[in-house]
Enzyme design. Structure first.
Site, mmCIF file in Angstrom:
data_model
loop_
_atom_site.group_PDB
_atom_site.id
_atom_site.type_symbol
_atom_site.label_atom_id
_atom_site.label_comp_id
_atom_site.label_asym_id
_atom_site.label_seq_id
_atom_site.Cartn_x
_atom_site.Cartn_y
_atom_site.Cartn_z
ATOM 1 N N HIS A 1 -7.139 0.797 -6.620
ATOM 2 C CA HIS A 1 -7.340 -0.092 -5.467
ATOM 3 C C HIS A 1 -7.998 -1.377 -5.990
ATOM 4 O O HIS A 1 -9.161 -1.664 -5.691
ATOM 5 C CB HIS A 1 -8.227 0.614 -4.431
ATOM 6 N N ASP B 1 -17.157 7.054 -1.729
ATOM 7 C CA ASP B 1 -15.936 6.883 -0.937
ATOM 8 C C ASP B 1 -15.653 8.220 -0.254
ATOM 9 O O ASP B 1 -16.286 9.242 -0.570
ATOM 10 C CB ASP B 1 -14.784 6.471 -1.883
ATOM 11 N N GLN C 1 -9.934 -4.057 -3.713
ATOM 12 C CA GLN C 1 -11.252 -3.605 -3.267
ATOM 13 C C GLN C 1 -12.312 -3.969 -4.305
ATOM 14 O O GLN C 1 -13.407 -4.438 -3.974
ATOM 15 C CB GLN C 1 -11.215 -2.087 -3.053
ATOM 16 N N ARG D 1 -13.911 -8.740 1.318
ATOM 17 C CA ARG D 1 -12.473 -8.531 1.078
ATOM 18 C C ARG D 1 -11.700 -9.815 1.433
ATOM 19 O O ARG D 1 -10.761 -10.185 0.749
ATOM 20 C CB ARG D 1 -11.940 -7.366 1.931
ATOM 21 N N ARG E 1 0.889 -1.167 0.000
ATOM 22 C CA ARG E 1 0.000 0.000 0.000
ATOM 23 C C ARG E 1 0.925 1.215 0.000
ATOM 24 O O ARG E 1 1.667 1.435 0.964
ATOM 25 C CB ARG E 1 -0.910 0.005 1.229
ATOM 26 N N CYS F 1 -16.344 1.562 0.158
ATOM 27 C CA CYS F 1 -15.195 0.698 0.469
ATOM 28 C C CYS F 1 -14.803 0.756 1.935
ATOM 29 O O CYS F 1 -14.102 -0.115 2.418
ATOM 30 C CB CYS F 1 -14.019 1.064 -0.423
HETATM 31 N N1 NVA Z 1 -9.914 6.605 -1.439
HETATM 32 C C1 NVA Z 1 -9.561 6.166 -0.105
HETATM 33 C C2 NVA Z 1 -9.809 4.708 0.020
HETATM 34 C C3 NVA Z 1 -9.538 4.136 1.390
HETATM 35 C C4 NVA Z 1 -9.705 2.655 1.424
HETATM 36 C C5 NVA Z 1 -8.115 6.533 0.177
HETATM 37 O O1 NVA Z 1 -7.283 6.392 -0.730
HETATM 38 O O2 NVA Z 1 -7.817 6.949 1.295
HETATM 39 N N1 CP Z 2 -11.296 -0.365 2.025
HETATM 40 C C1 CP Z 2 -10.039 -0.410 2.503
HETATM 41 O O1 CP Z 2 -9.062 -0.657 1.780
HETATM 42 O O2 CP Z 2 -9.950 -0.204 3.837
HETATM 43 P P1 CP Z 2 -8.625 -0.030 4.691
HETATM 44 O O3 CP Z 2 -8.018 1.305 4.355
HETATM 45 O O4 CP Z 2 -9.075 -0.125 6.116
HETATM 46 O O5 CP Z 2 -7.666 -1.144 4.315
#
Ligand code: NVA
Ligand code: CP
Length: 304
Positions: free
Chosen positions: A129, A220, A132, A288, A102, A260
């Site tokens: 992502h 989101d 997801q 997930r 990540r 998500c």
């Molecule tokens: N768009 C959000 C998704 C979190 C799972 C982010 O990147 O923070």
């Molecule tokens: N939806 C998702 O990826 O959640 P987290 O940021 O908690 O991993």
């Protein structure tokens, strides 16, 4: 094989992963949780940003498949003090069997994959992502018994999740409506690629128009990880794109509401909608786990 972009999957590979995800979910529900499929395999998880669902679902998925996990905070690795991605990728390839990352920048995951000799999974970047979206497509299939021809409407920031959703829709034969203000559109390259695959992707400024007769409403956070400095501006720009009771009323009566997570109540979604009969958000989060078990099983079985 890597999963850096949702477009790394063919429609056939996606189908196979989704089918396996449903099988694994049924098996787990009937008490058959653990297998020996990945015994001896070690997955490293590297996080530059926080995570609840991705971290825990990957850890549990790997353990239930008989494998092991190392959960690593990037700031505690030498990466955090300037060691290059390419050397890190080469070294980790000699210790573990796969890596999920990540990262803030999509280019970091691409570079890691370029130098790694093991499968690399994108666990979220600023651009996509994909993990997801596999779980999301599984969730839509569960409730609608199909993906082909389903219309999903996205509201707010055309961000990483939105980009991967458009790609997933293109692979699965779904139509997409994106309602967002100027400057918050999904990536043009993603929209173009999806359209070149025959996907009906429409962008609008009107959330009401996007919601009308939609099968799925998806939103989101308005402030993604990495966007915190723009918080106040984003809240102002996105305030008309909240998924609330009035918006849901415009969709089909049996429309699914998805997110998500994490949810910011009172910003992109109301609490009433999160806990409404239309919401499948907690099932989506559970999925997930099943989807990632299926993904890991697939990636470890593919030879290239
Ligand atoms: N768009 C959000 C998704 C979190 C799972 C982010 O990147 O923070
Ligand atoms: N939806 C998702 O990826 O959640 P987290 O940021 O908690 O991993």
């Amino acid at each position: 094989m890597n999963l850096i972009s949702i477009f790394d999957l063919t429609p056939a590979a996606l189908d196979k992963i989704l089918e396996q995800a449903h099988t694994l979910k049924r098996a787990r529900r009937s008490g058959s949780k653990v297998s020996t499929e990945l015994t001896g395999q070690i997955l490293a998880l590297i996080f530059e940003k926080p995570s609840t669902r991705t971290r825990v679902s990957f850890e549990v998925a790997m353990r239930e498949l008989g494998g092991e996990v190392l959960s690593l905070n990037a700031s505690e690795l030498q990466l955090g003090r300037g060691e290059r991605v390419q050397e890190t990728a080469k070294v980790l390839s000699s210790y573990v069997d796969a890596v999920m990352i990540r990262a803030y920048q999509h280019a970091t995951v691409e570079e890691f994959a370029q130098y790694a000799a093991i499968p690399v999974i994108n666990g979220l970047t600023d651009f996509e992502h994909p993990c997801q979206i596999i779980a999301d497509l599984m969730t839509i299939q569960e409730y609608k018994q199909r993906l082909q021809g389903v219309t999903v409407a996205w509201f707010g920031d055309g961000n990483n999740v939105c980009n991967s959703l458009i790609g997933g829709a293109a692979l699965a034969g779904m139509a997409v409506r994106v309602a967002c203000p100027a400057g918050y559109e999904p990536a043009a390259a993603i929209v173009e690629k999806a359209r070149s695959m025959g996907c009906d992707v429409r962008l609008t400024r009107s959330p009401e128009e996007a919601a009308t007769d939609a099968d799925v409403l998806y939103t989101d956070v308005w402030v993604s990880m990495g966007d915190e400095a723009e918080r106040e501006q984003r809240l102002r720009d996105l305030k008309n794109y909240q998924v609330n009771e009035a918006l849901v009323a415009r969709a089909k009566a049996d429309a699914l509401v998805m997110h998500c997570m994490p949810v910011h109540i009172g910003e992109e979604m109301t609490e009433g909608v999160l806990y409404s009969a239309n919401s499948v958000i907690f099932e989506e989060a559970e999925n997930r786990l099943h989807a990632q078990k299926a993904l890991l099983s697939y990636l470890f079985s593919v030879q290239d």
